[in-house]
Scaffold this active site. Structure first.
Site, PDB file in Angstrom:
ATOM      1  N   MET A  87      -1.242  10.335   7.072  1.00 32.53           N
ATOM      2  CA  MET A  87      -0.782  11.555   6.575  1.00 32.53           C
ATOM      3  C   MET A  87      -1.447  11.808   5.130  1.00 32.53           C
ATOM      4  SD  MET A  87       2.978  12.643   7.603  1.00 32.53           S
ATOM      5  CE  MET A  87       3.915  11.444   6.455  1.00 32.53           C
ATOM      6  N   HIS A 108      -3.547   1.649   4.387  1.00 33.95           N
ATOM      7  CA  HIS A 108      -3.858   2.459   5.315  1.00 33.95           C
ATOM      8  C   HIS A 108      -5.323   1.699   5.650  1.00 33.95           C
ATOM      9  CE1 HIS A 108      -1.595   5.773   3.613  1.00 33.95           C
ATOM     10  NE2 HIS A 108      -1.277   5.953   4.815  1.00 33.95           N
ATOM     11  N   ARG A 147       4.466   7.243  -1.228  1.00 33.06           N
ATOM     12  CA  ARG A 147       5.731   7.629  -2.056  1.00 33.06           C
ATOM     13  C   ARG A 147       5.680   6.819  -3.289  1.00 33.06           C
ATOM     14  NH1 ARG A 147       7.461   8.694   3.081  1.00 33.06           N
ATOM     15  NH2 ARG A 147       7.880  10.842   3.460  1.00 33.06           N
TER      16      ARG A 147
HETATM   17  P1  PAJ Z   1       1.464   7.701   6.936  1.00 33.29           P
HETATM   18  O1  PAJ Z   1       2.612   7.222   6.115  1.00 33.29           O
HETATM   19  O2  PAJ Z   1       0.226   8.014   6.287  1.00 33.29           O
HETATM   20  O3  PAJ Z   1       1.090   6.177   7.496  1.00 33.29           O
HETATM   21  C1  PAJ Z   1      -0.082   5.714   8.359  1.00 33.29           C
HETATM   22  C2  PAJ Z   1      -0.063   4.587   8.852  1.00 33.29           C
HETATM   23  O4  PAJ Z   1      -0.316   3.754   7.836  1.00 33.29           O
HETATM   24  C3  PAJ Z   1       1.170   4.171   9.437  1.00 33.29           C
HETATM   25  O5  PAJ Z   1       0.938   3.363  10.649  1.00 33.29           O
HETATM   26  C4  PAJ Z   1       1.931   3.272   8.569  1.00 33.29           C
HETATM   27  O6  PAJ Z   1       2.733   2.194   9.053  1.00 33.29           O
HETATM   28  C5  PAJ Z   1       0.784   2.709   7.945  1.00 33.29           C
HETATM   29  N1  PAJ Z   1       1.073   2.039   6.618  1.00 33.29           N
HETATM   30  C6  PAJ Z   1       1.550   2.807   5.290  1.00 33.29           C
HETATM   31  N2  PAJ Z   1       1.963   1.880   4.625  1.00 33.29           N
HETATM   32  C7  PAJ Z   1       1.185   0.694   5.015  1.00 33.29           C
HETATM   33  C8  PAJ Z   1       1.419  -0.707   4.179  1.00 33.29           C
HETATM   34  N3  PAJ Z   1       2.015  -0.631   3.110  1.00 33.29           N
HETATM   35  N4  PAJ Z   1       1.069  -1.584   5.062  1.00 33.29           N
HETATM   36  C9  PAJ Z   1       0.550  -1.503   6.338  1.00 33.29           C
HETATM   37  N5  PAJ Z   1       0.325  -0.447   6.923  1.00 33.29           N
HETATM   38  C10 PAJ Z   1       0.882   0.774   6.064  1.00 33.29           C
HETATM   39  O7  PAJ Z   1       2.904   6.795   9.320  1.00 33.29           O
HETATM   40  C11 PAJ Z   1       2.569   8.017   9.127  1.00 33.29           C
HETATM   41  O8  PAJ Z   1       1.728   8.179   8.435  1.00 33.29           O
HETATM   42  C12 PAJ Z   1       2.872   9.162  10.086  1.00 33.29           C
HETATM   43  O9  PAJ Z   1       4.234   9.272  10.577  1.00 33.29           O
HETATM   44  C13 PAJ Z   1       1.916   9.404  11.262  1.00 33.29           C
HETATM   45  C14 PAJ Z   1       1.946   8.011  12.272  1.00 33.29           C
HETATM   46  C15 PAJ Z   1       0.483   9.637  10.855  1.00 33.29           C
HETATM   47  C16 PAJ Z   1       2.490  10.506  12.183  1.00 33.29           C
HETATM   48  O10 PAJ Z   1       2.309  11.826  11.255  1.00 33.29           O
END
Ligand code: PAJ
Length: 288
Positions: free
Chosen positions: A32, A39, A189
């Site tokens: 997102m 990410h 966030r």
């Molecule tokens: P978003 O919150 O942008 O996260 C995208 C991906 O990054 C997700 O698979 C999430 O688990 C991963 N992610 C986020 N923070 C992380 C961290 N600290 N360590 C490892 N991976 C991390 O999750 C979403 O978006 C949405 O729900 C989506 C799957 C895109 C559907 O809309």
């Protein structure tokens, strides 16, 4: 390195990806946006394992249960595109709302009992929205491998099960959580936390560490583990624990007597920001 291309329409994305088939695995990282090192970790792993990498950025309204959260969700498209270019992403998919939902969907994915507990209990409709958009994105991209963070453990479990239940021809890859030095899981966030809240934010991770330690040490009573772990969070006017649960890692149903691997997961409100985190624990796992 191929320069980063950006597309808005599914038909253009399909055309580009179609031309790559037969040239090695295609990796996909749905996001997102507001990209951070968590990410980046997903994209880097996709880059290592795949010949081509597609990243999508779409802030999916269907999965937001609170209008203010959707409104306040950070949007940093230019910085995100720069990160994707630096990491060697081949294609950035930036669909508009109109592209993804020309009309409100009549058919959505029901994650059933997988959404009964943990975040699903507090965010009605959230995982229906997640599963629906992920299924749409997987169908549009047609990747061989799709990467999801373990940080969102319930999401990962639901996506895995959805792909199995609906025979989606993609391998789901789970990627470990990236953390700050003090243990706080990276999240888009986190930018909302003020200095005082930021200091309190690692408490959830500390509680999970305590639970993991107790479970690894042979404590099988889930209630006792939860009670001891949540005491670590302590009381503060800025903190409100939403849930702290011990569940089966696949079915996501609560476990009472811990006899094998479990998922320990919690959600903690720090001021006006809701943070989630989890760990996998097992009676035989090494002590921390
Ligand atoms: P978003 O919150 O942008 O996260 C995208 C991906 O990054 C997700 O698979 C999430 O688990 C991963 N992610 C986020 N923070 C992380 C961290 N600290 N360590 C490892 N991976 C991390 O999750 C979403 O978006 C949405 O729900 C989506 C799957 C895109 C559907 O809309």
């Amino acid at each position: 390195m191929t320069p980063l291309s950006q597309v808005e329409h599914a038909v253009d994305l399909r055309r580009s990806v179609g031309a790559w088939h037969g040239g090695g695995p295609i990796g996909f990282v749905p996001t997102m946006g507001a990209l951070h090192a968590g990410h980046e970790r997903l994209i880097e792993q996709a880059r290592r394992e795949c010949a081509r990498v597609v990243v999508s950025i779409f802030v999916n309204p269907l999965q937001f249960d609170r209008a203010d959260d959707l409104e306040r969700y950070p949007r940093t498209i230019e910085a995100d595109a720069a990160i994707c270019a630096r990491l060697g992403v081949d294609l950035l998919f930036l669909p508009t709302l109109q592209e993804m939902y020309p009309t409100p969907p009549a058919c959505t994915v029901d994650p059933g009992t997988l959404a009964e507990h943990l975040c699903g209990a507090y965010r009605p409709g959230h995982f229906r929205g997640v599963a629906t958009v992920v299924l749409k994105l997987l169908n549009i991209v047609g990747a061989d491998r799709a990467y999801f963070g373990e940080k969102d453990a319930q999401q990962l479990a639901i996506v895995r099960r959805m792909v199995a239940d609906f025979n989606v021809p993609v391998t789901i890859v789970g990627v470990p959580t990236i953390r700050e030095g003090d243990g706080l899981a990276l999240s888009s966030r986190n930018v909302r936390l003020n200095a005082q809240e930021r200091l309190l934010a690692p408490r959830l991770h500390q509680a999970l560490g305590t639970a993991d330690h107790l479970i690894a040490g042979g404590n099988t009573d889930a209630d006792a583990v939860k009670n001891a772990a949540t005491r670590v969070i302590g009381s503060d006017d800025l903190l409100r624990l939403e849930y702290f649960e011990i569940v089966d890692p696949d079915t996501l149903q609560p476990v009472e007597a811990i006899a094998g691997p479990v998922l320990v997961a919690g959600a903690l409100w720090v001021g006006g920001t809701r943070l989630i985190d989890n760990c996998r624990s097992a009676p035989t796992s090494p002590r921390h």
